[in-house]
Write a protein that holds these residues in place. Structure first.
Motif, PDB file in Angstrom:
ATOM      1  N   VAL A   1      12.879  33.241  -6.914  1.00 11.55           N
ATOM      2  CA  VAL A   1      12.625  34.365  -6.021  1.00 11.55           C
ATOM      3  C   VAL A   1      11.629  33.915  -4.959  1.00 11.55           C
ATOM      4  N   PRO A   2      11.980  34.061  -3.667  1.00  8.55           N
ATOM      5  CA  PRO A   2      11.049  33.657  -2.610  1.00  8.55           C
ATOM      6  C   PRO A   2       9.794  34.530  -2.608  1.00  8.55           C
ATOM      7  N   ARG A   3       8.686  33.909  -2.245  1.00  7.53           N
ATOM      8  CA  ARG A   3       7.404  34.626  -2.172  1.00  7.53           C
ATOM      9  C   ARG A   3       7.109  35.047  -0.735  1.00  7.53           C
ATOM     10  N   ASN A   4       6.299  36.075  -0.607  1.00  3.98           N
ATOM     11  CA  ASN A   4       5.774  36.506   0.673  1.00  3.98           C
ATOM     12  C   ASN A   4       4.881  35.381   1.187  1.00  3.98           C
ATOM     13  N   GLU A   5       5.103  34.934   2.419  1.00  2.24           N
ATOM     14  CA  GLU A   5       4.351  33.801   2.980  1.00  2.24           C
ATOM     15  C   GLU A   5       2.862  34.105   3.139  1.00  2.24           C
ATOM     16  N   GLU A   6       2.510  35.348   3.380  1.00  5.94           N
ATOM     17  CA  GLU A   6       1.105  35.682   3.642  1.00  5.94           C
ATOM     18  C   GLU A   6       0.234  35.642   2.387  1.00  5.94           C
ATOM     19  N   ASP A   7       0.681  36.303   1.333  1.00  7.20           N
ATOM     20  CA  ASP A   7      -0.165  36.387   0.139  1.00  7.20           C
ATOM     21  C   ASP A   7       0.468  35.773  -1.115  1.00  7.20           C
ATOM     22  N   ARG A   8       1.621  35.107  -0.958  1.00  4.38           N
ATOM     23  CA  ARG A   8       2.332  34.425  -2.040  1.00  4.38           C
ATOM     24  C   ARG A   8       2.813  35.360  -3.150  1.00  4.38           C
ATOM     25  N   SER A   9       2.917  36.649  -2.847  1.00  4.47           N
ATOM     26  CA  SER A   9       3.397  37.615  -3.835  1.00  4.47           C
ATOM     27  C   SER A   9       4.923  37.708  -3.779  1.00  4.47           C
ATOM     28  N   TYR A  10       5.480  38.289  -4.799  1.00  6.88           N
ATOM     29  CA  TYR A  10       6.907  38.587  -4.810  1.00  6.88           C
ATOM     30  C   TYR A  10       7.083  40.017  -4.308  1.00  6.88           C
ATOM     31  N   THR A  11       8.085  40.236  -3.467  1.00  9.72           N
ATOM     32  CA  THR A  11       8.345  41.584  -2.972  1.00  9.72           C
ATOM     33  C   THR A  11       9.568  42.150  -3.685  1.00  9.72           C
ATOM     34  N   SER A  12       9.669  43.456  -3.715  1.00 15.21           N
ATOM     35  CA  SER A  12      10.832  44.080  -4.354  1.00 15.21           C
ATOM     36  C   SER A  12      12.111  43.664  -3.641  1.00 15.21           C
ATOM     37  N   ASP A  13      12.035  43.478  -2.328  1.00 15.70           N
ATOM     38  CA  ASP A  13      13.205  43.067  -1.558  1.00 15.70           C
ATOM     39  C   ASP A  13      13.657  41.653  -1.933  1.00 15.70           C
ATOM     40  N   SER A  14      12.688  40.721  -2.083  1.00 10.23           N
ATOM     41  CA  SER A  14      13.059  39.342  -2.430  1.00 10.23           C
ATOM     42  C   SER A  14      13.621  39.260  -3.848  1.00 10.23           C
ATOM     43  N   VAL A  15      13.097  40.063  -4.752  1.00  9.26           N
ATOM     44  CA  VAL A  15      13.630  40.094  -6.119  1.00  9.26           C
ATOM     45  C   VAL A  15      15.051  40.658  -6.104  1.00  9.26           C
ATOM     46  N   ALA A  16      15.253  41.765  -5.391  1.00 11.38           N
ATOM     47  CA  ALA A  16      16.580  42.396  -5.332  1.00 11.38           C
ATOM     48  C   ALA A  16      17.614  41.451  -4.721  1.00 11.38           C
ATOM     49  N   LYS A  17      17.251  40.764  -3.651  1.00  8.69           N
ATOM     50  CA  LYS A  17      18.189  39.826  -3.013  1.00  8.69           C
ATOM     51  C   LYS A  17      18.552  38.675  -3.954  1.00  8.69           C
ATOM     52  N   SER A  18      17.579  38.169  -4.693  1.00  5.29           N
ATOM     53  CA  SER A  18      17.822  37.059  -5.616  1.00  5.29           C
ATOM     54  C   SER A  18      18.724  37.495  -6.771  1.00  5.29           C
ATOM     55  N   VAL A  19      18.472  38.670  -7.310  1.00  9.04           N
ATOM     56  CA  VAL A  19      19.316  39.195  -8.393  1.00  9.04           C
ATOM     57  C   VAL A  19      20.741  39.404  -7.887  1.00  9.04           C
ATOM     58  N   ARG A  20      20.877  39.989  -6.717  1.00  9.62           N
ATOM     59  CA  ARG A  20      22.207  40.229  -6.141  1.00  9.62           C
ATOM     60  C   ARG A  20      22.955  38.909  -5.915  1.00  9.62           C
ATOM     61  N   LEU A  21      22.245  37.899  -5.424  1.00  8.45           N
ATOM     62  CA  LEU A  21      22.865  36.602  -5.178  1.00  8.45           C
ATOM     63  C   LEU A  21      23.430  36.017  -6.481  1.00  8.45           C
ATOM     64  N   ILE A  22      22.640  36.038  -7.540  1.00  6.47           N
ATOM     65  CA  ILE A  22      23.068  35.463  -8.823  1.00  6.47           C
ATOM     66  C   ILE A  22      24.152  36.305  -9.492  1.00  6.47           C
ATOM     67  N   MET A  23      23.992  37.606  -9.489  1.00 10.51           N
ATOM     68  CA  MET A  23      24.863  38.477 -10.291  1.00 10.51           C
ATOM     69  C   MET A  23      26.124  38.937  -9.580  1.00 10.51           C
ATOM     70  N   VAL A  24      26.093  39.035  -8.254  1.00 12.37           N
ATOM     71  CA  VAL A  24      27.190  39.683  -7.538  1.00 12.37           C
ATOM     72  C   VAL A  24      27.890  38.760  -6.540  1.00 12.37           C
ATOM     73  N   GLU A  25      27.109  38.090  -5.724  1.00 15.53           N
ATOM     74  CA  GLU A  25      27.685  37.341  -4.609  1.00 15.53           C
ATOM     75  C   GLU A  25      28.436  36.093  -5.071  1.00 15.53           C
ATOM     76  N   HIS A  26      29.419  35.702  -4.285  1.00 15.23           N
ATOM     77  CA  HIS A  26      30.250  34.549  -4.616  1.00 15.23           C
ATOM     78  C   HIS A  26      29.434  33.259  -4.717  1.00 15.23           C
TER      79      HIS A  26
END
Length: 185
Positions: free
Chosen positions: A129-154
């Motif tokens: 899961v990519p981190r926010n560049e400013e504070d190195r945190s994980y965002t809900s958007d980056s988590v959702a995109k990563s899950v979607r990529l693994i579970m749904v996308e081709h």
């Protein structure tokens, strides 16, 4: 040593914890669940445990369950409804997820987890899961995109396939024993 694929010895099927979790898993479609486990670690430099956002459990109760105590991870990972595993990337959990052929969505936080993440990335076995560049945190958007990529996308198919390939190696007790017998340690 890889954990046994036969996991019933680790927890009685009538255990209250497993009964509750299994009841929810049984109501889900095959391969549709992402199991998220962040371990039992405390926040670095704090005595406070990780806290969920206000009303989170209430908001997800129709789509998922939150289990704050010990969970029978091997039984959960081996359940047919689980199709992905989001982990903090400690080595034991990583091996268990790969052993069951689950694609990994990783969120490394500390100690050896970053190193484990690099090993997996070099072997094309996970999505970090990519981190926010400013504070190195994980965002809900980056988590959702990563899950979607693994579970749904081709494109996630290559990760799903790779982890199925690796499960043959990681889950092979005979291969593991043979390696230990023939090592010159």
């Amino acid at each position: 040593m890889p954990p046994s694929a036969h996991v019933s010895a680790s927890l009685d099927d009538n255990n209250e914890t497993w009964v509750s979790i299994n009841a929810w898993l049984e109501g889900q479609d095959k391969g549709s669940v992402v199991y998220l486990a962040l371990g039992s670690e405390k926040l670095v430099g704090s005595s406070k445990s990780f806290e969920l956002p206000d009303r989170f459990e209430e908001q997800v109760k129709e789509r998922g369950i939150v289990w704050k105590g010990w969970a029978p991870q091997l039984k959960i990972l081996s359940h047919d409804s689980v199709g992905g595993f989001s982990t903090h990337c400690c080595w034991n959990s990583t091996v268990e997820g790969i052993m069951f052929g689950l694609p990994l969505i990783i969120l490394p936080f500390l100690v050896d987890q970053g190193l484990n993440a690099r090993v997996l990335k070099n072997n094309r076995a996970e999505i970090e899961v990519p981190r926010n560049e400013e504070d190195r945190s994980y965002t809900s958007d980056s988590v959702a995109k990563s899950v979607r990529l693994i579970m749904v996308e081709h494109i996630g198919m290559k990760y799903r396939d790779r982890d199925k390939e690796l499960s043959v190696i990681f889950g092979d007790r005979k291969l593991h024993d043979l390696y230990l017998e023939n090592s010159n340690v």
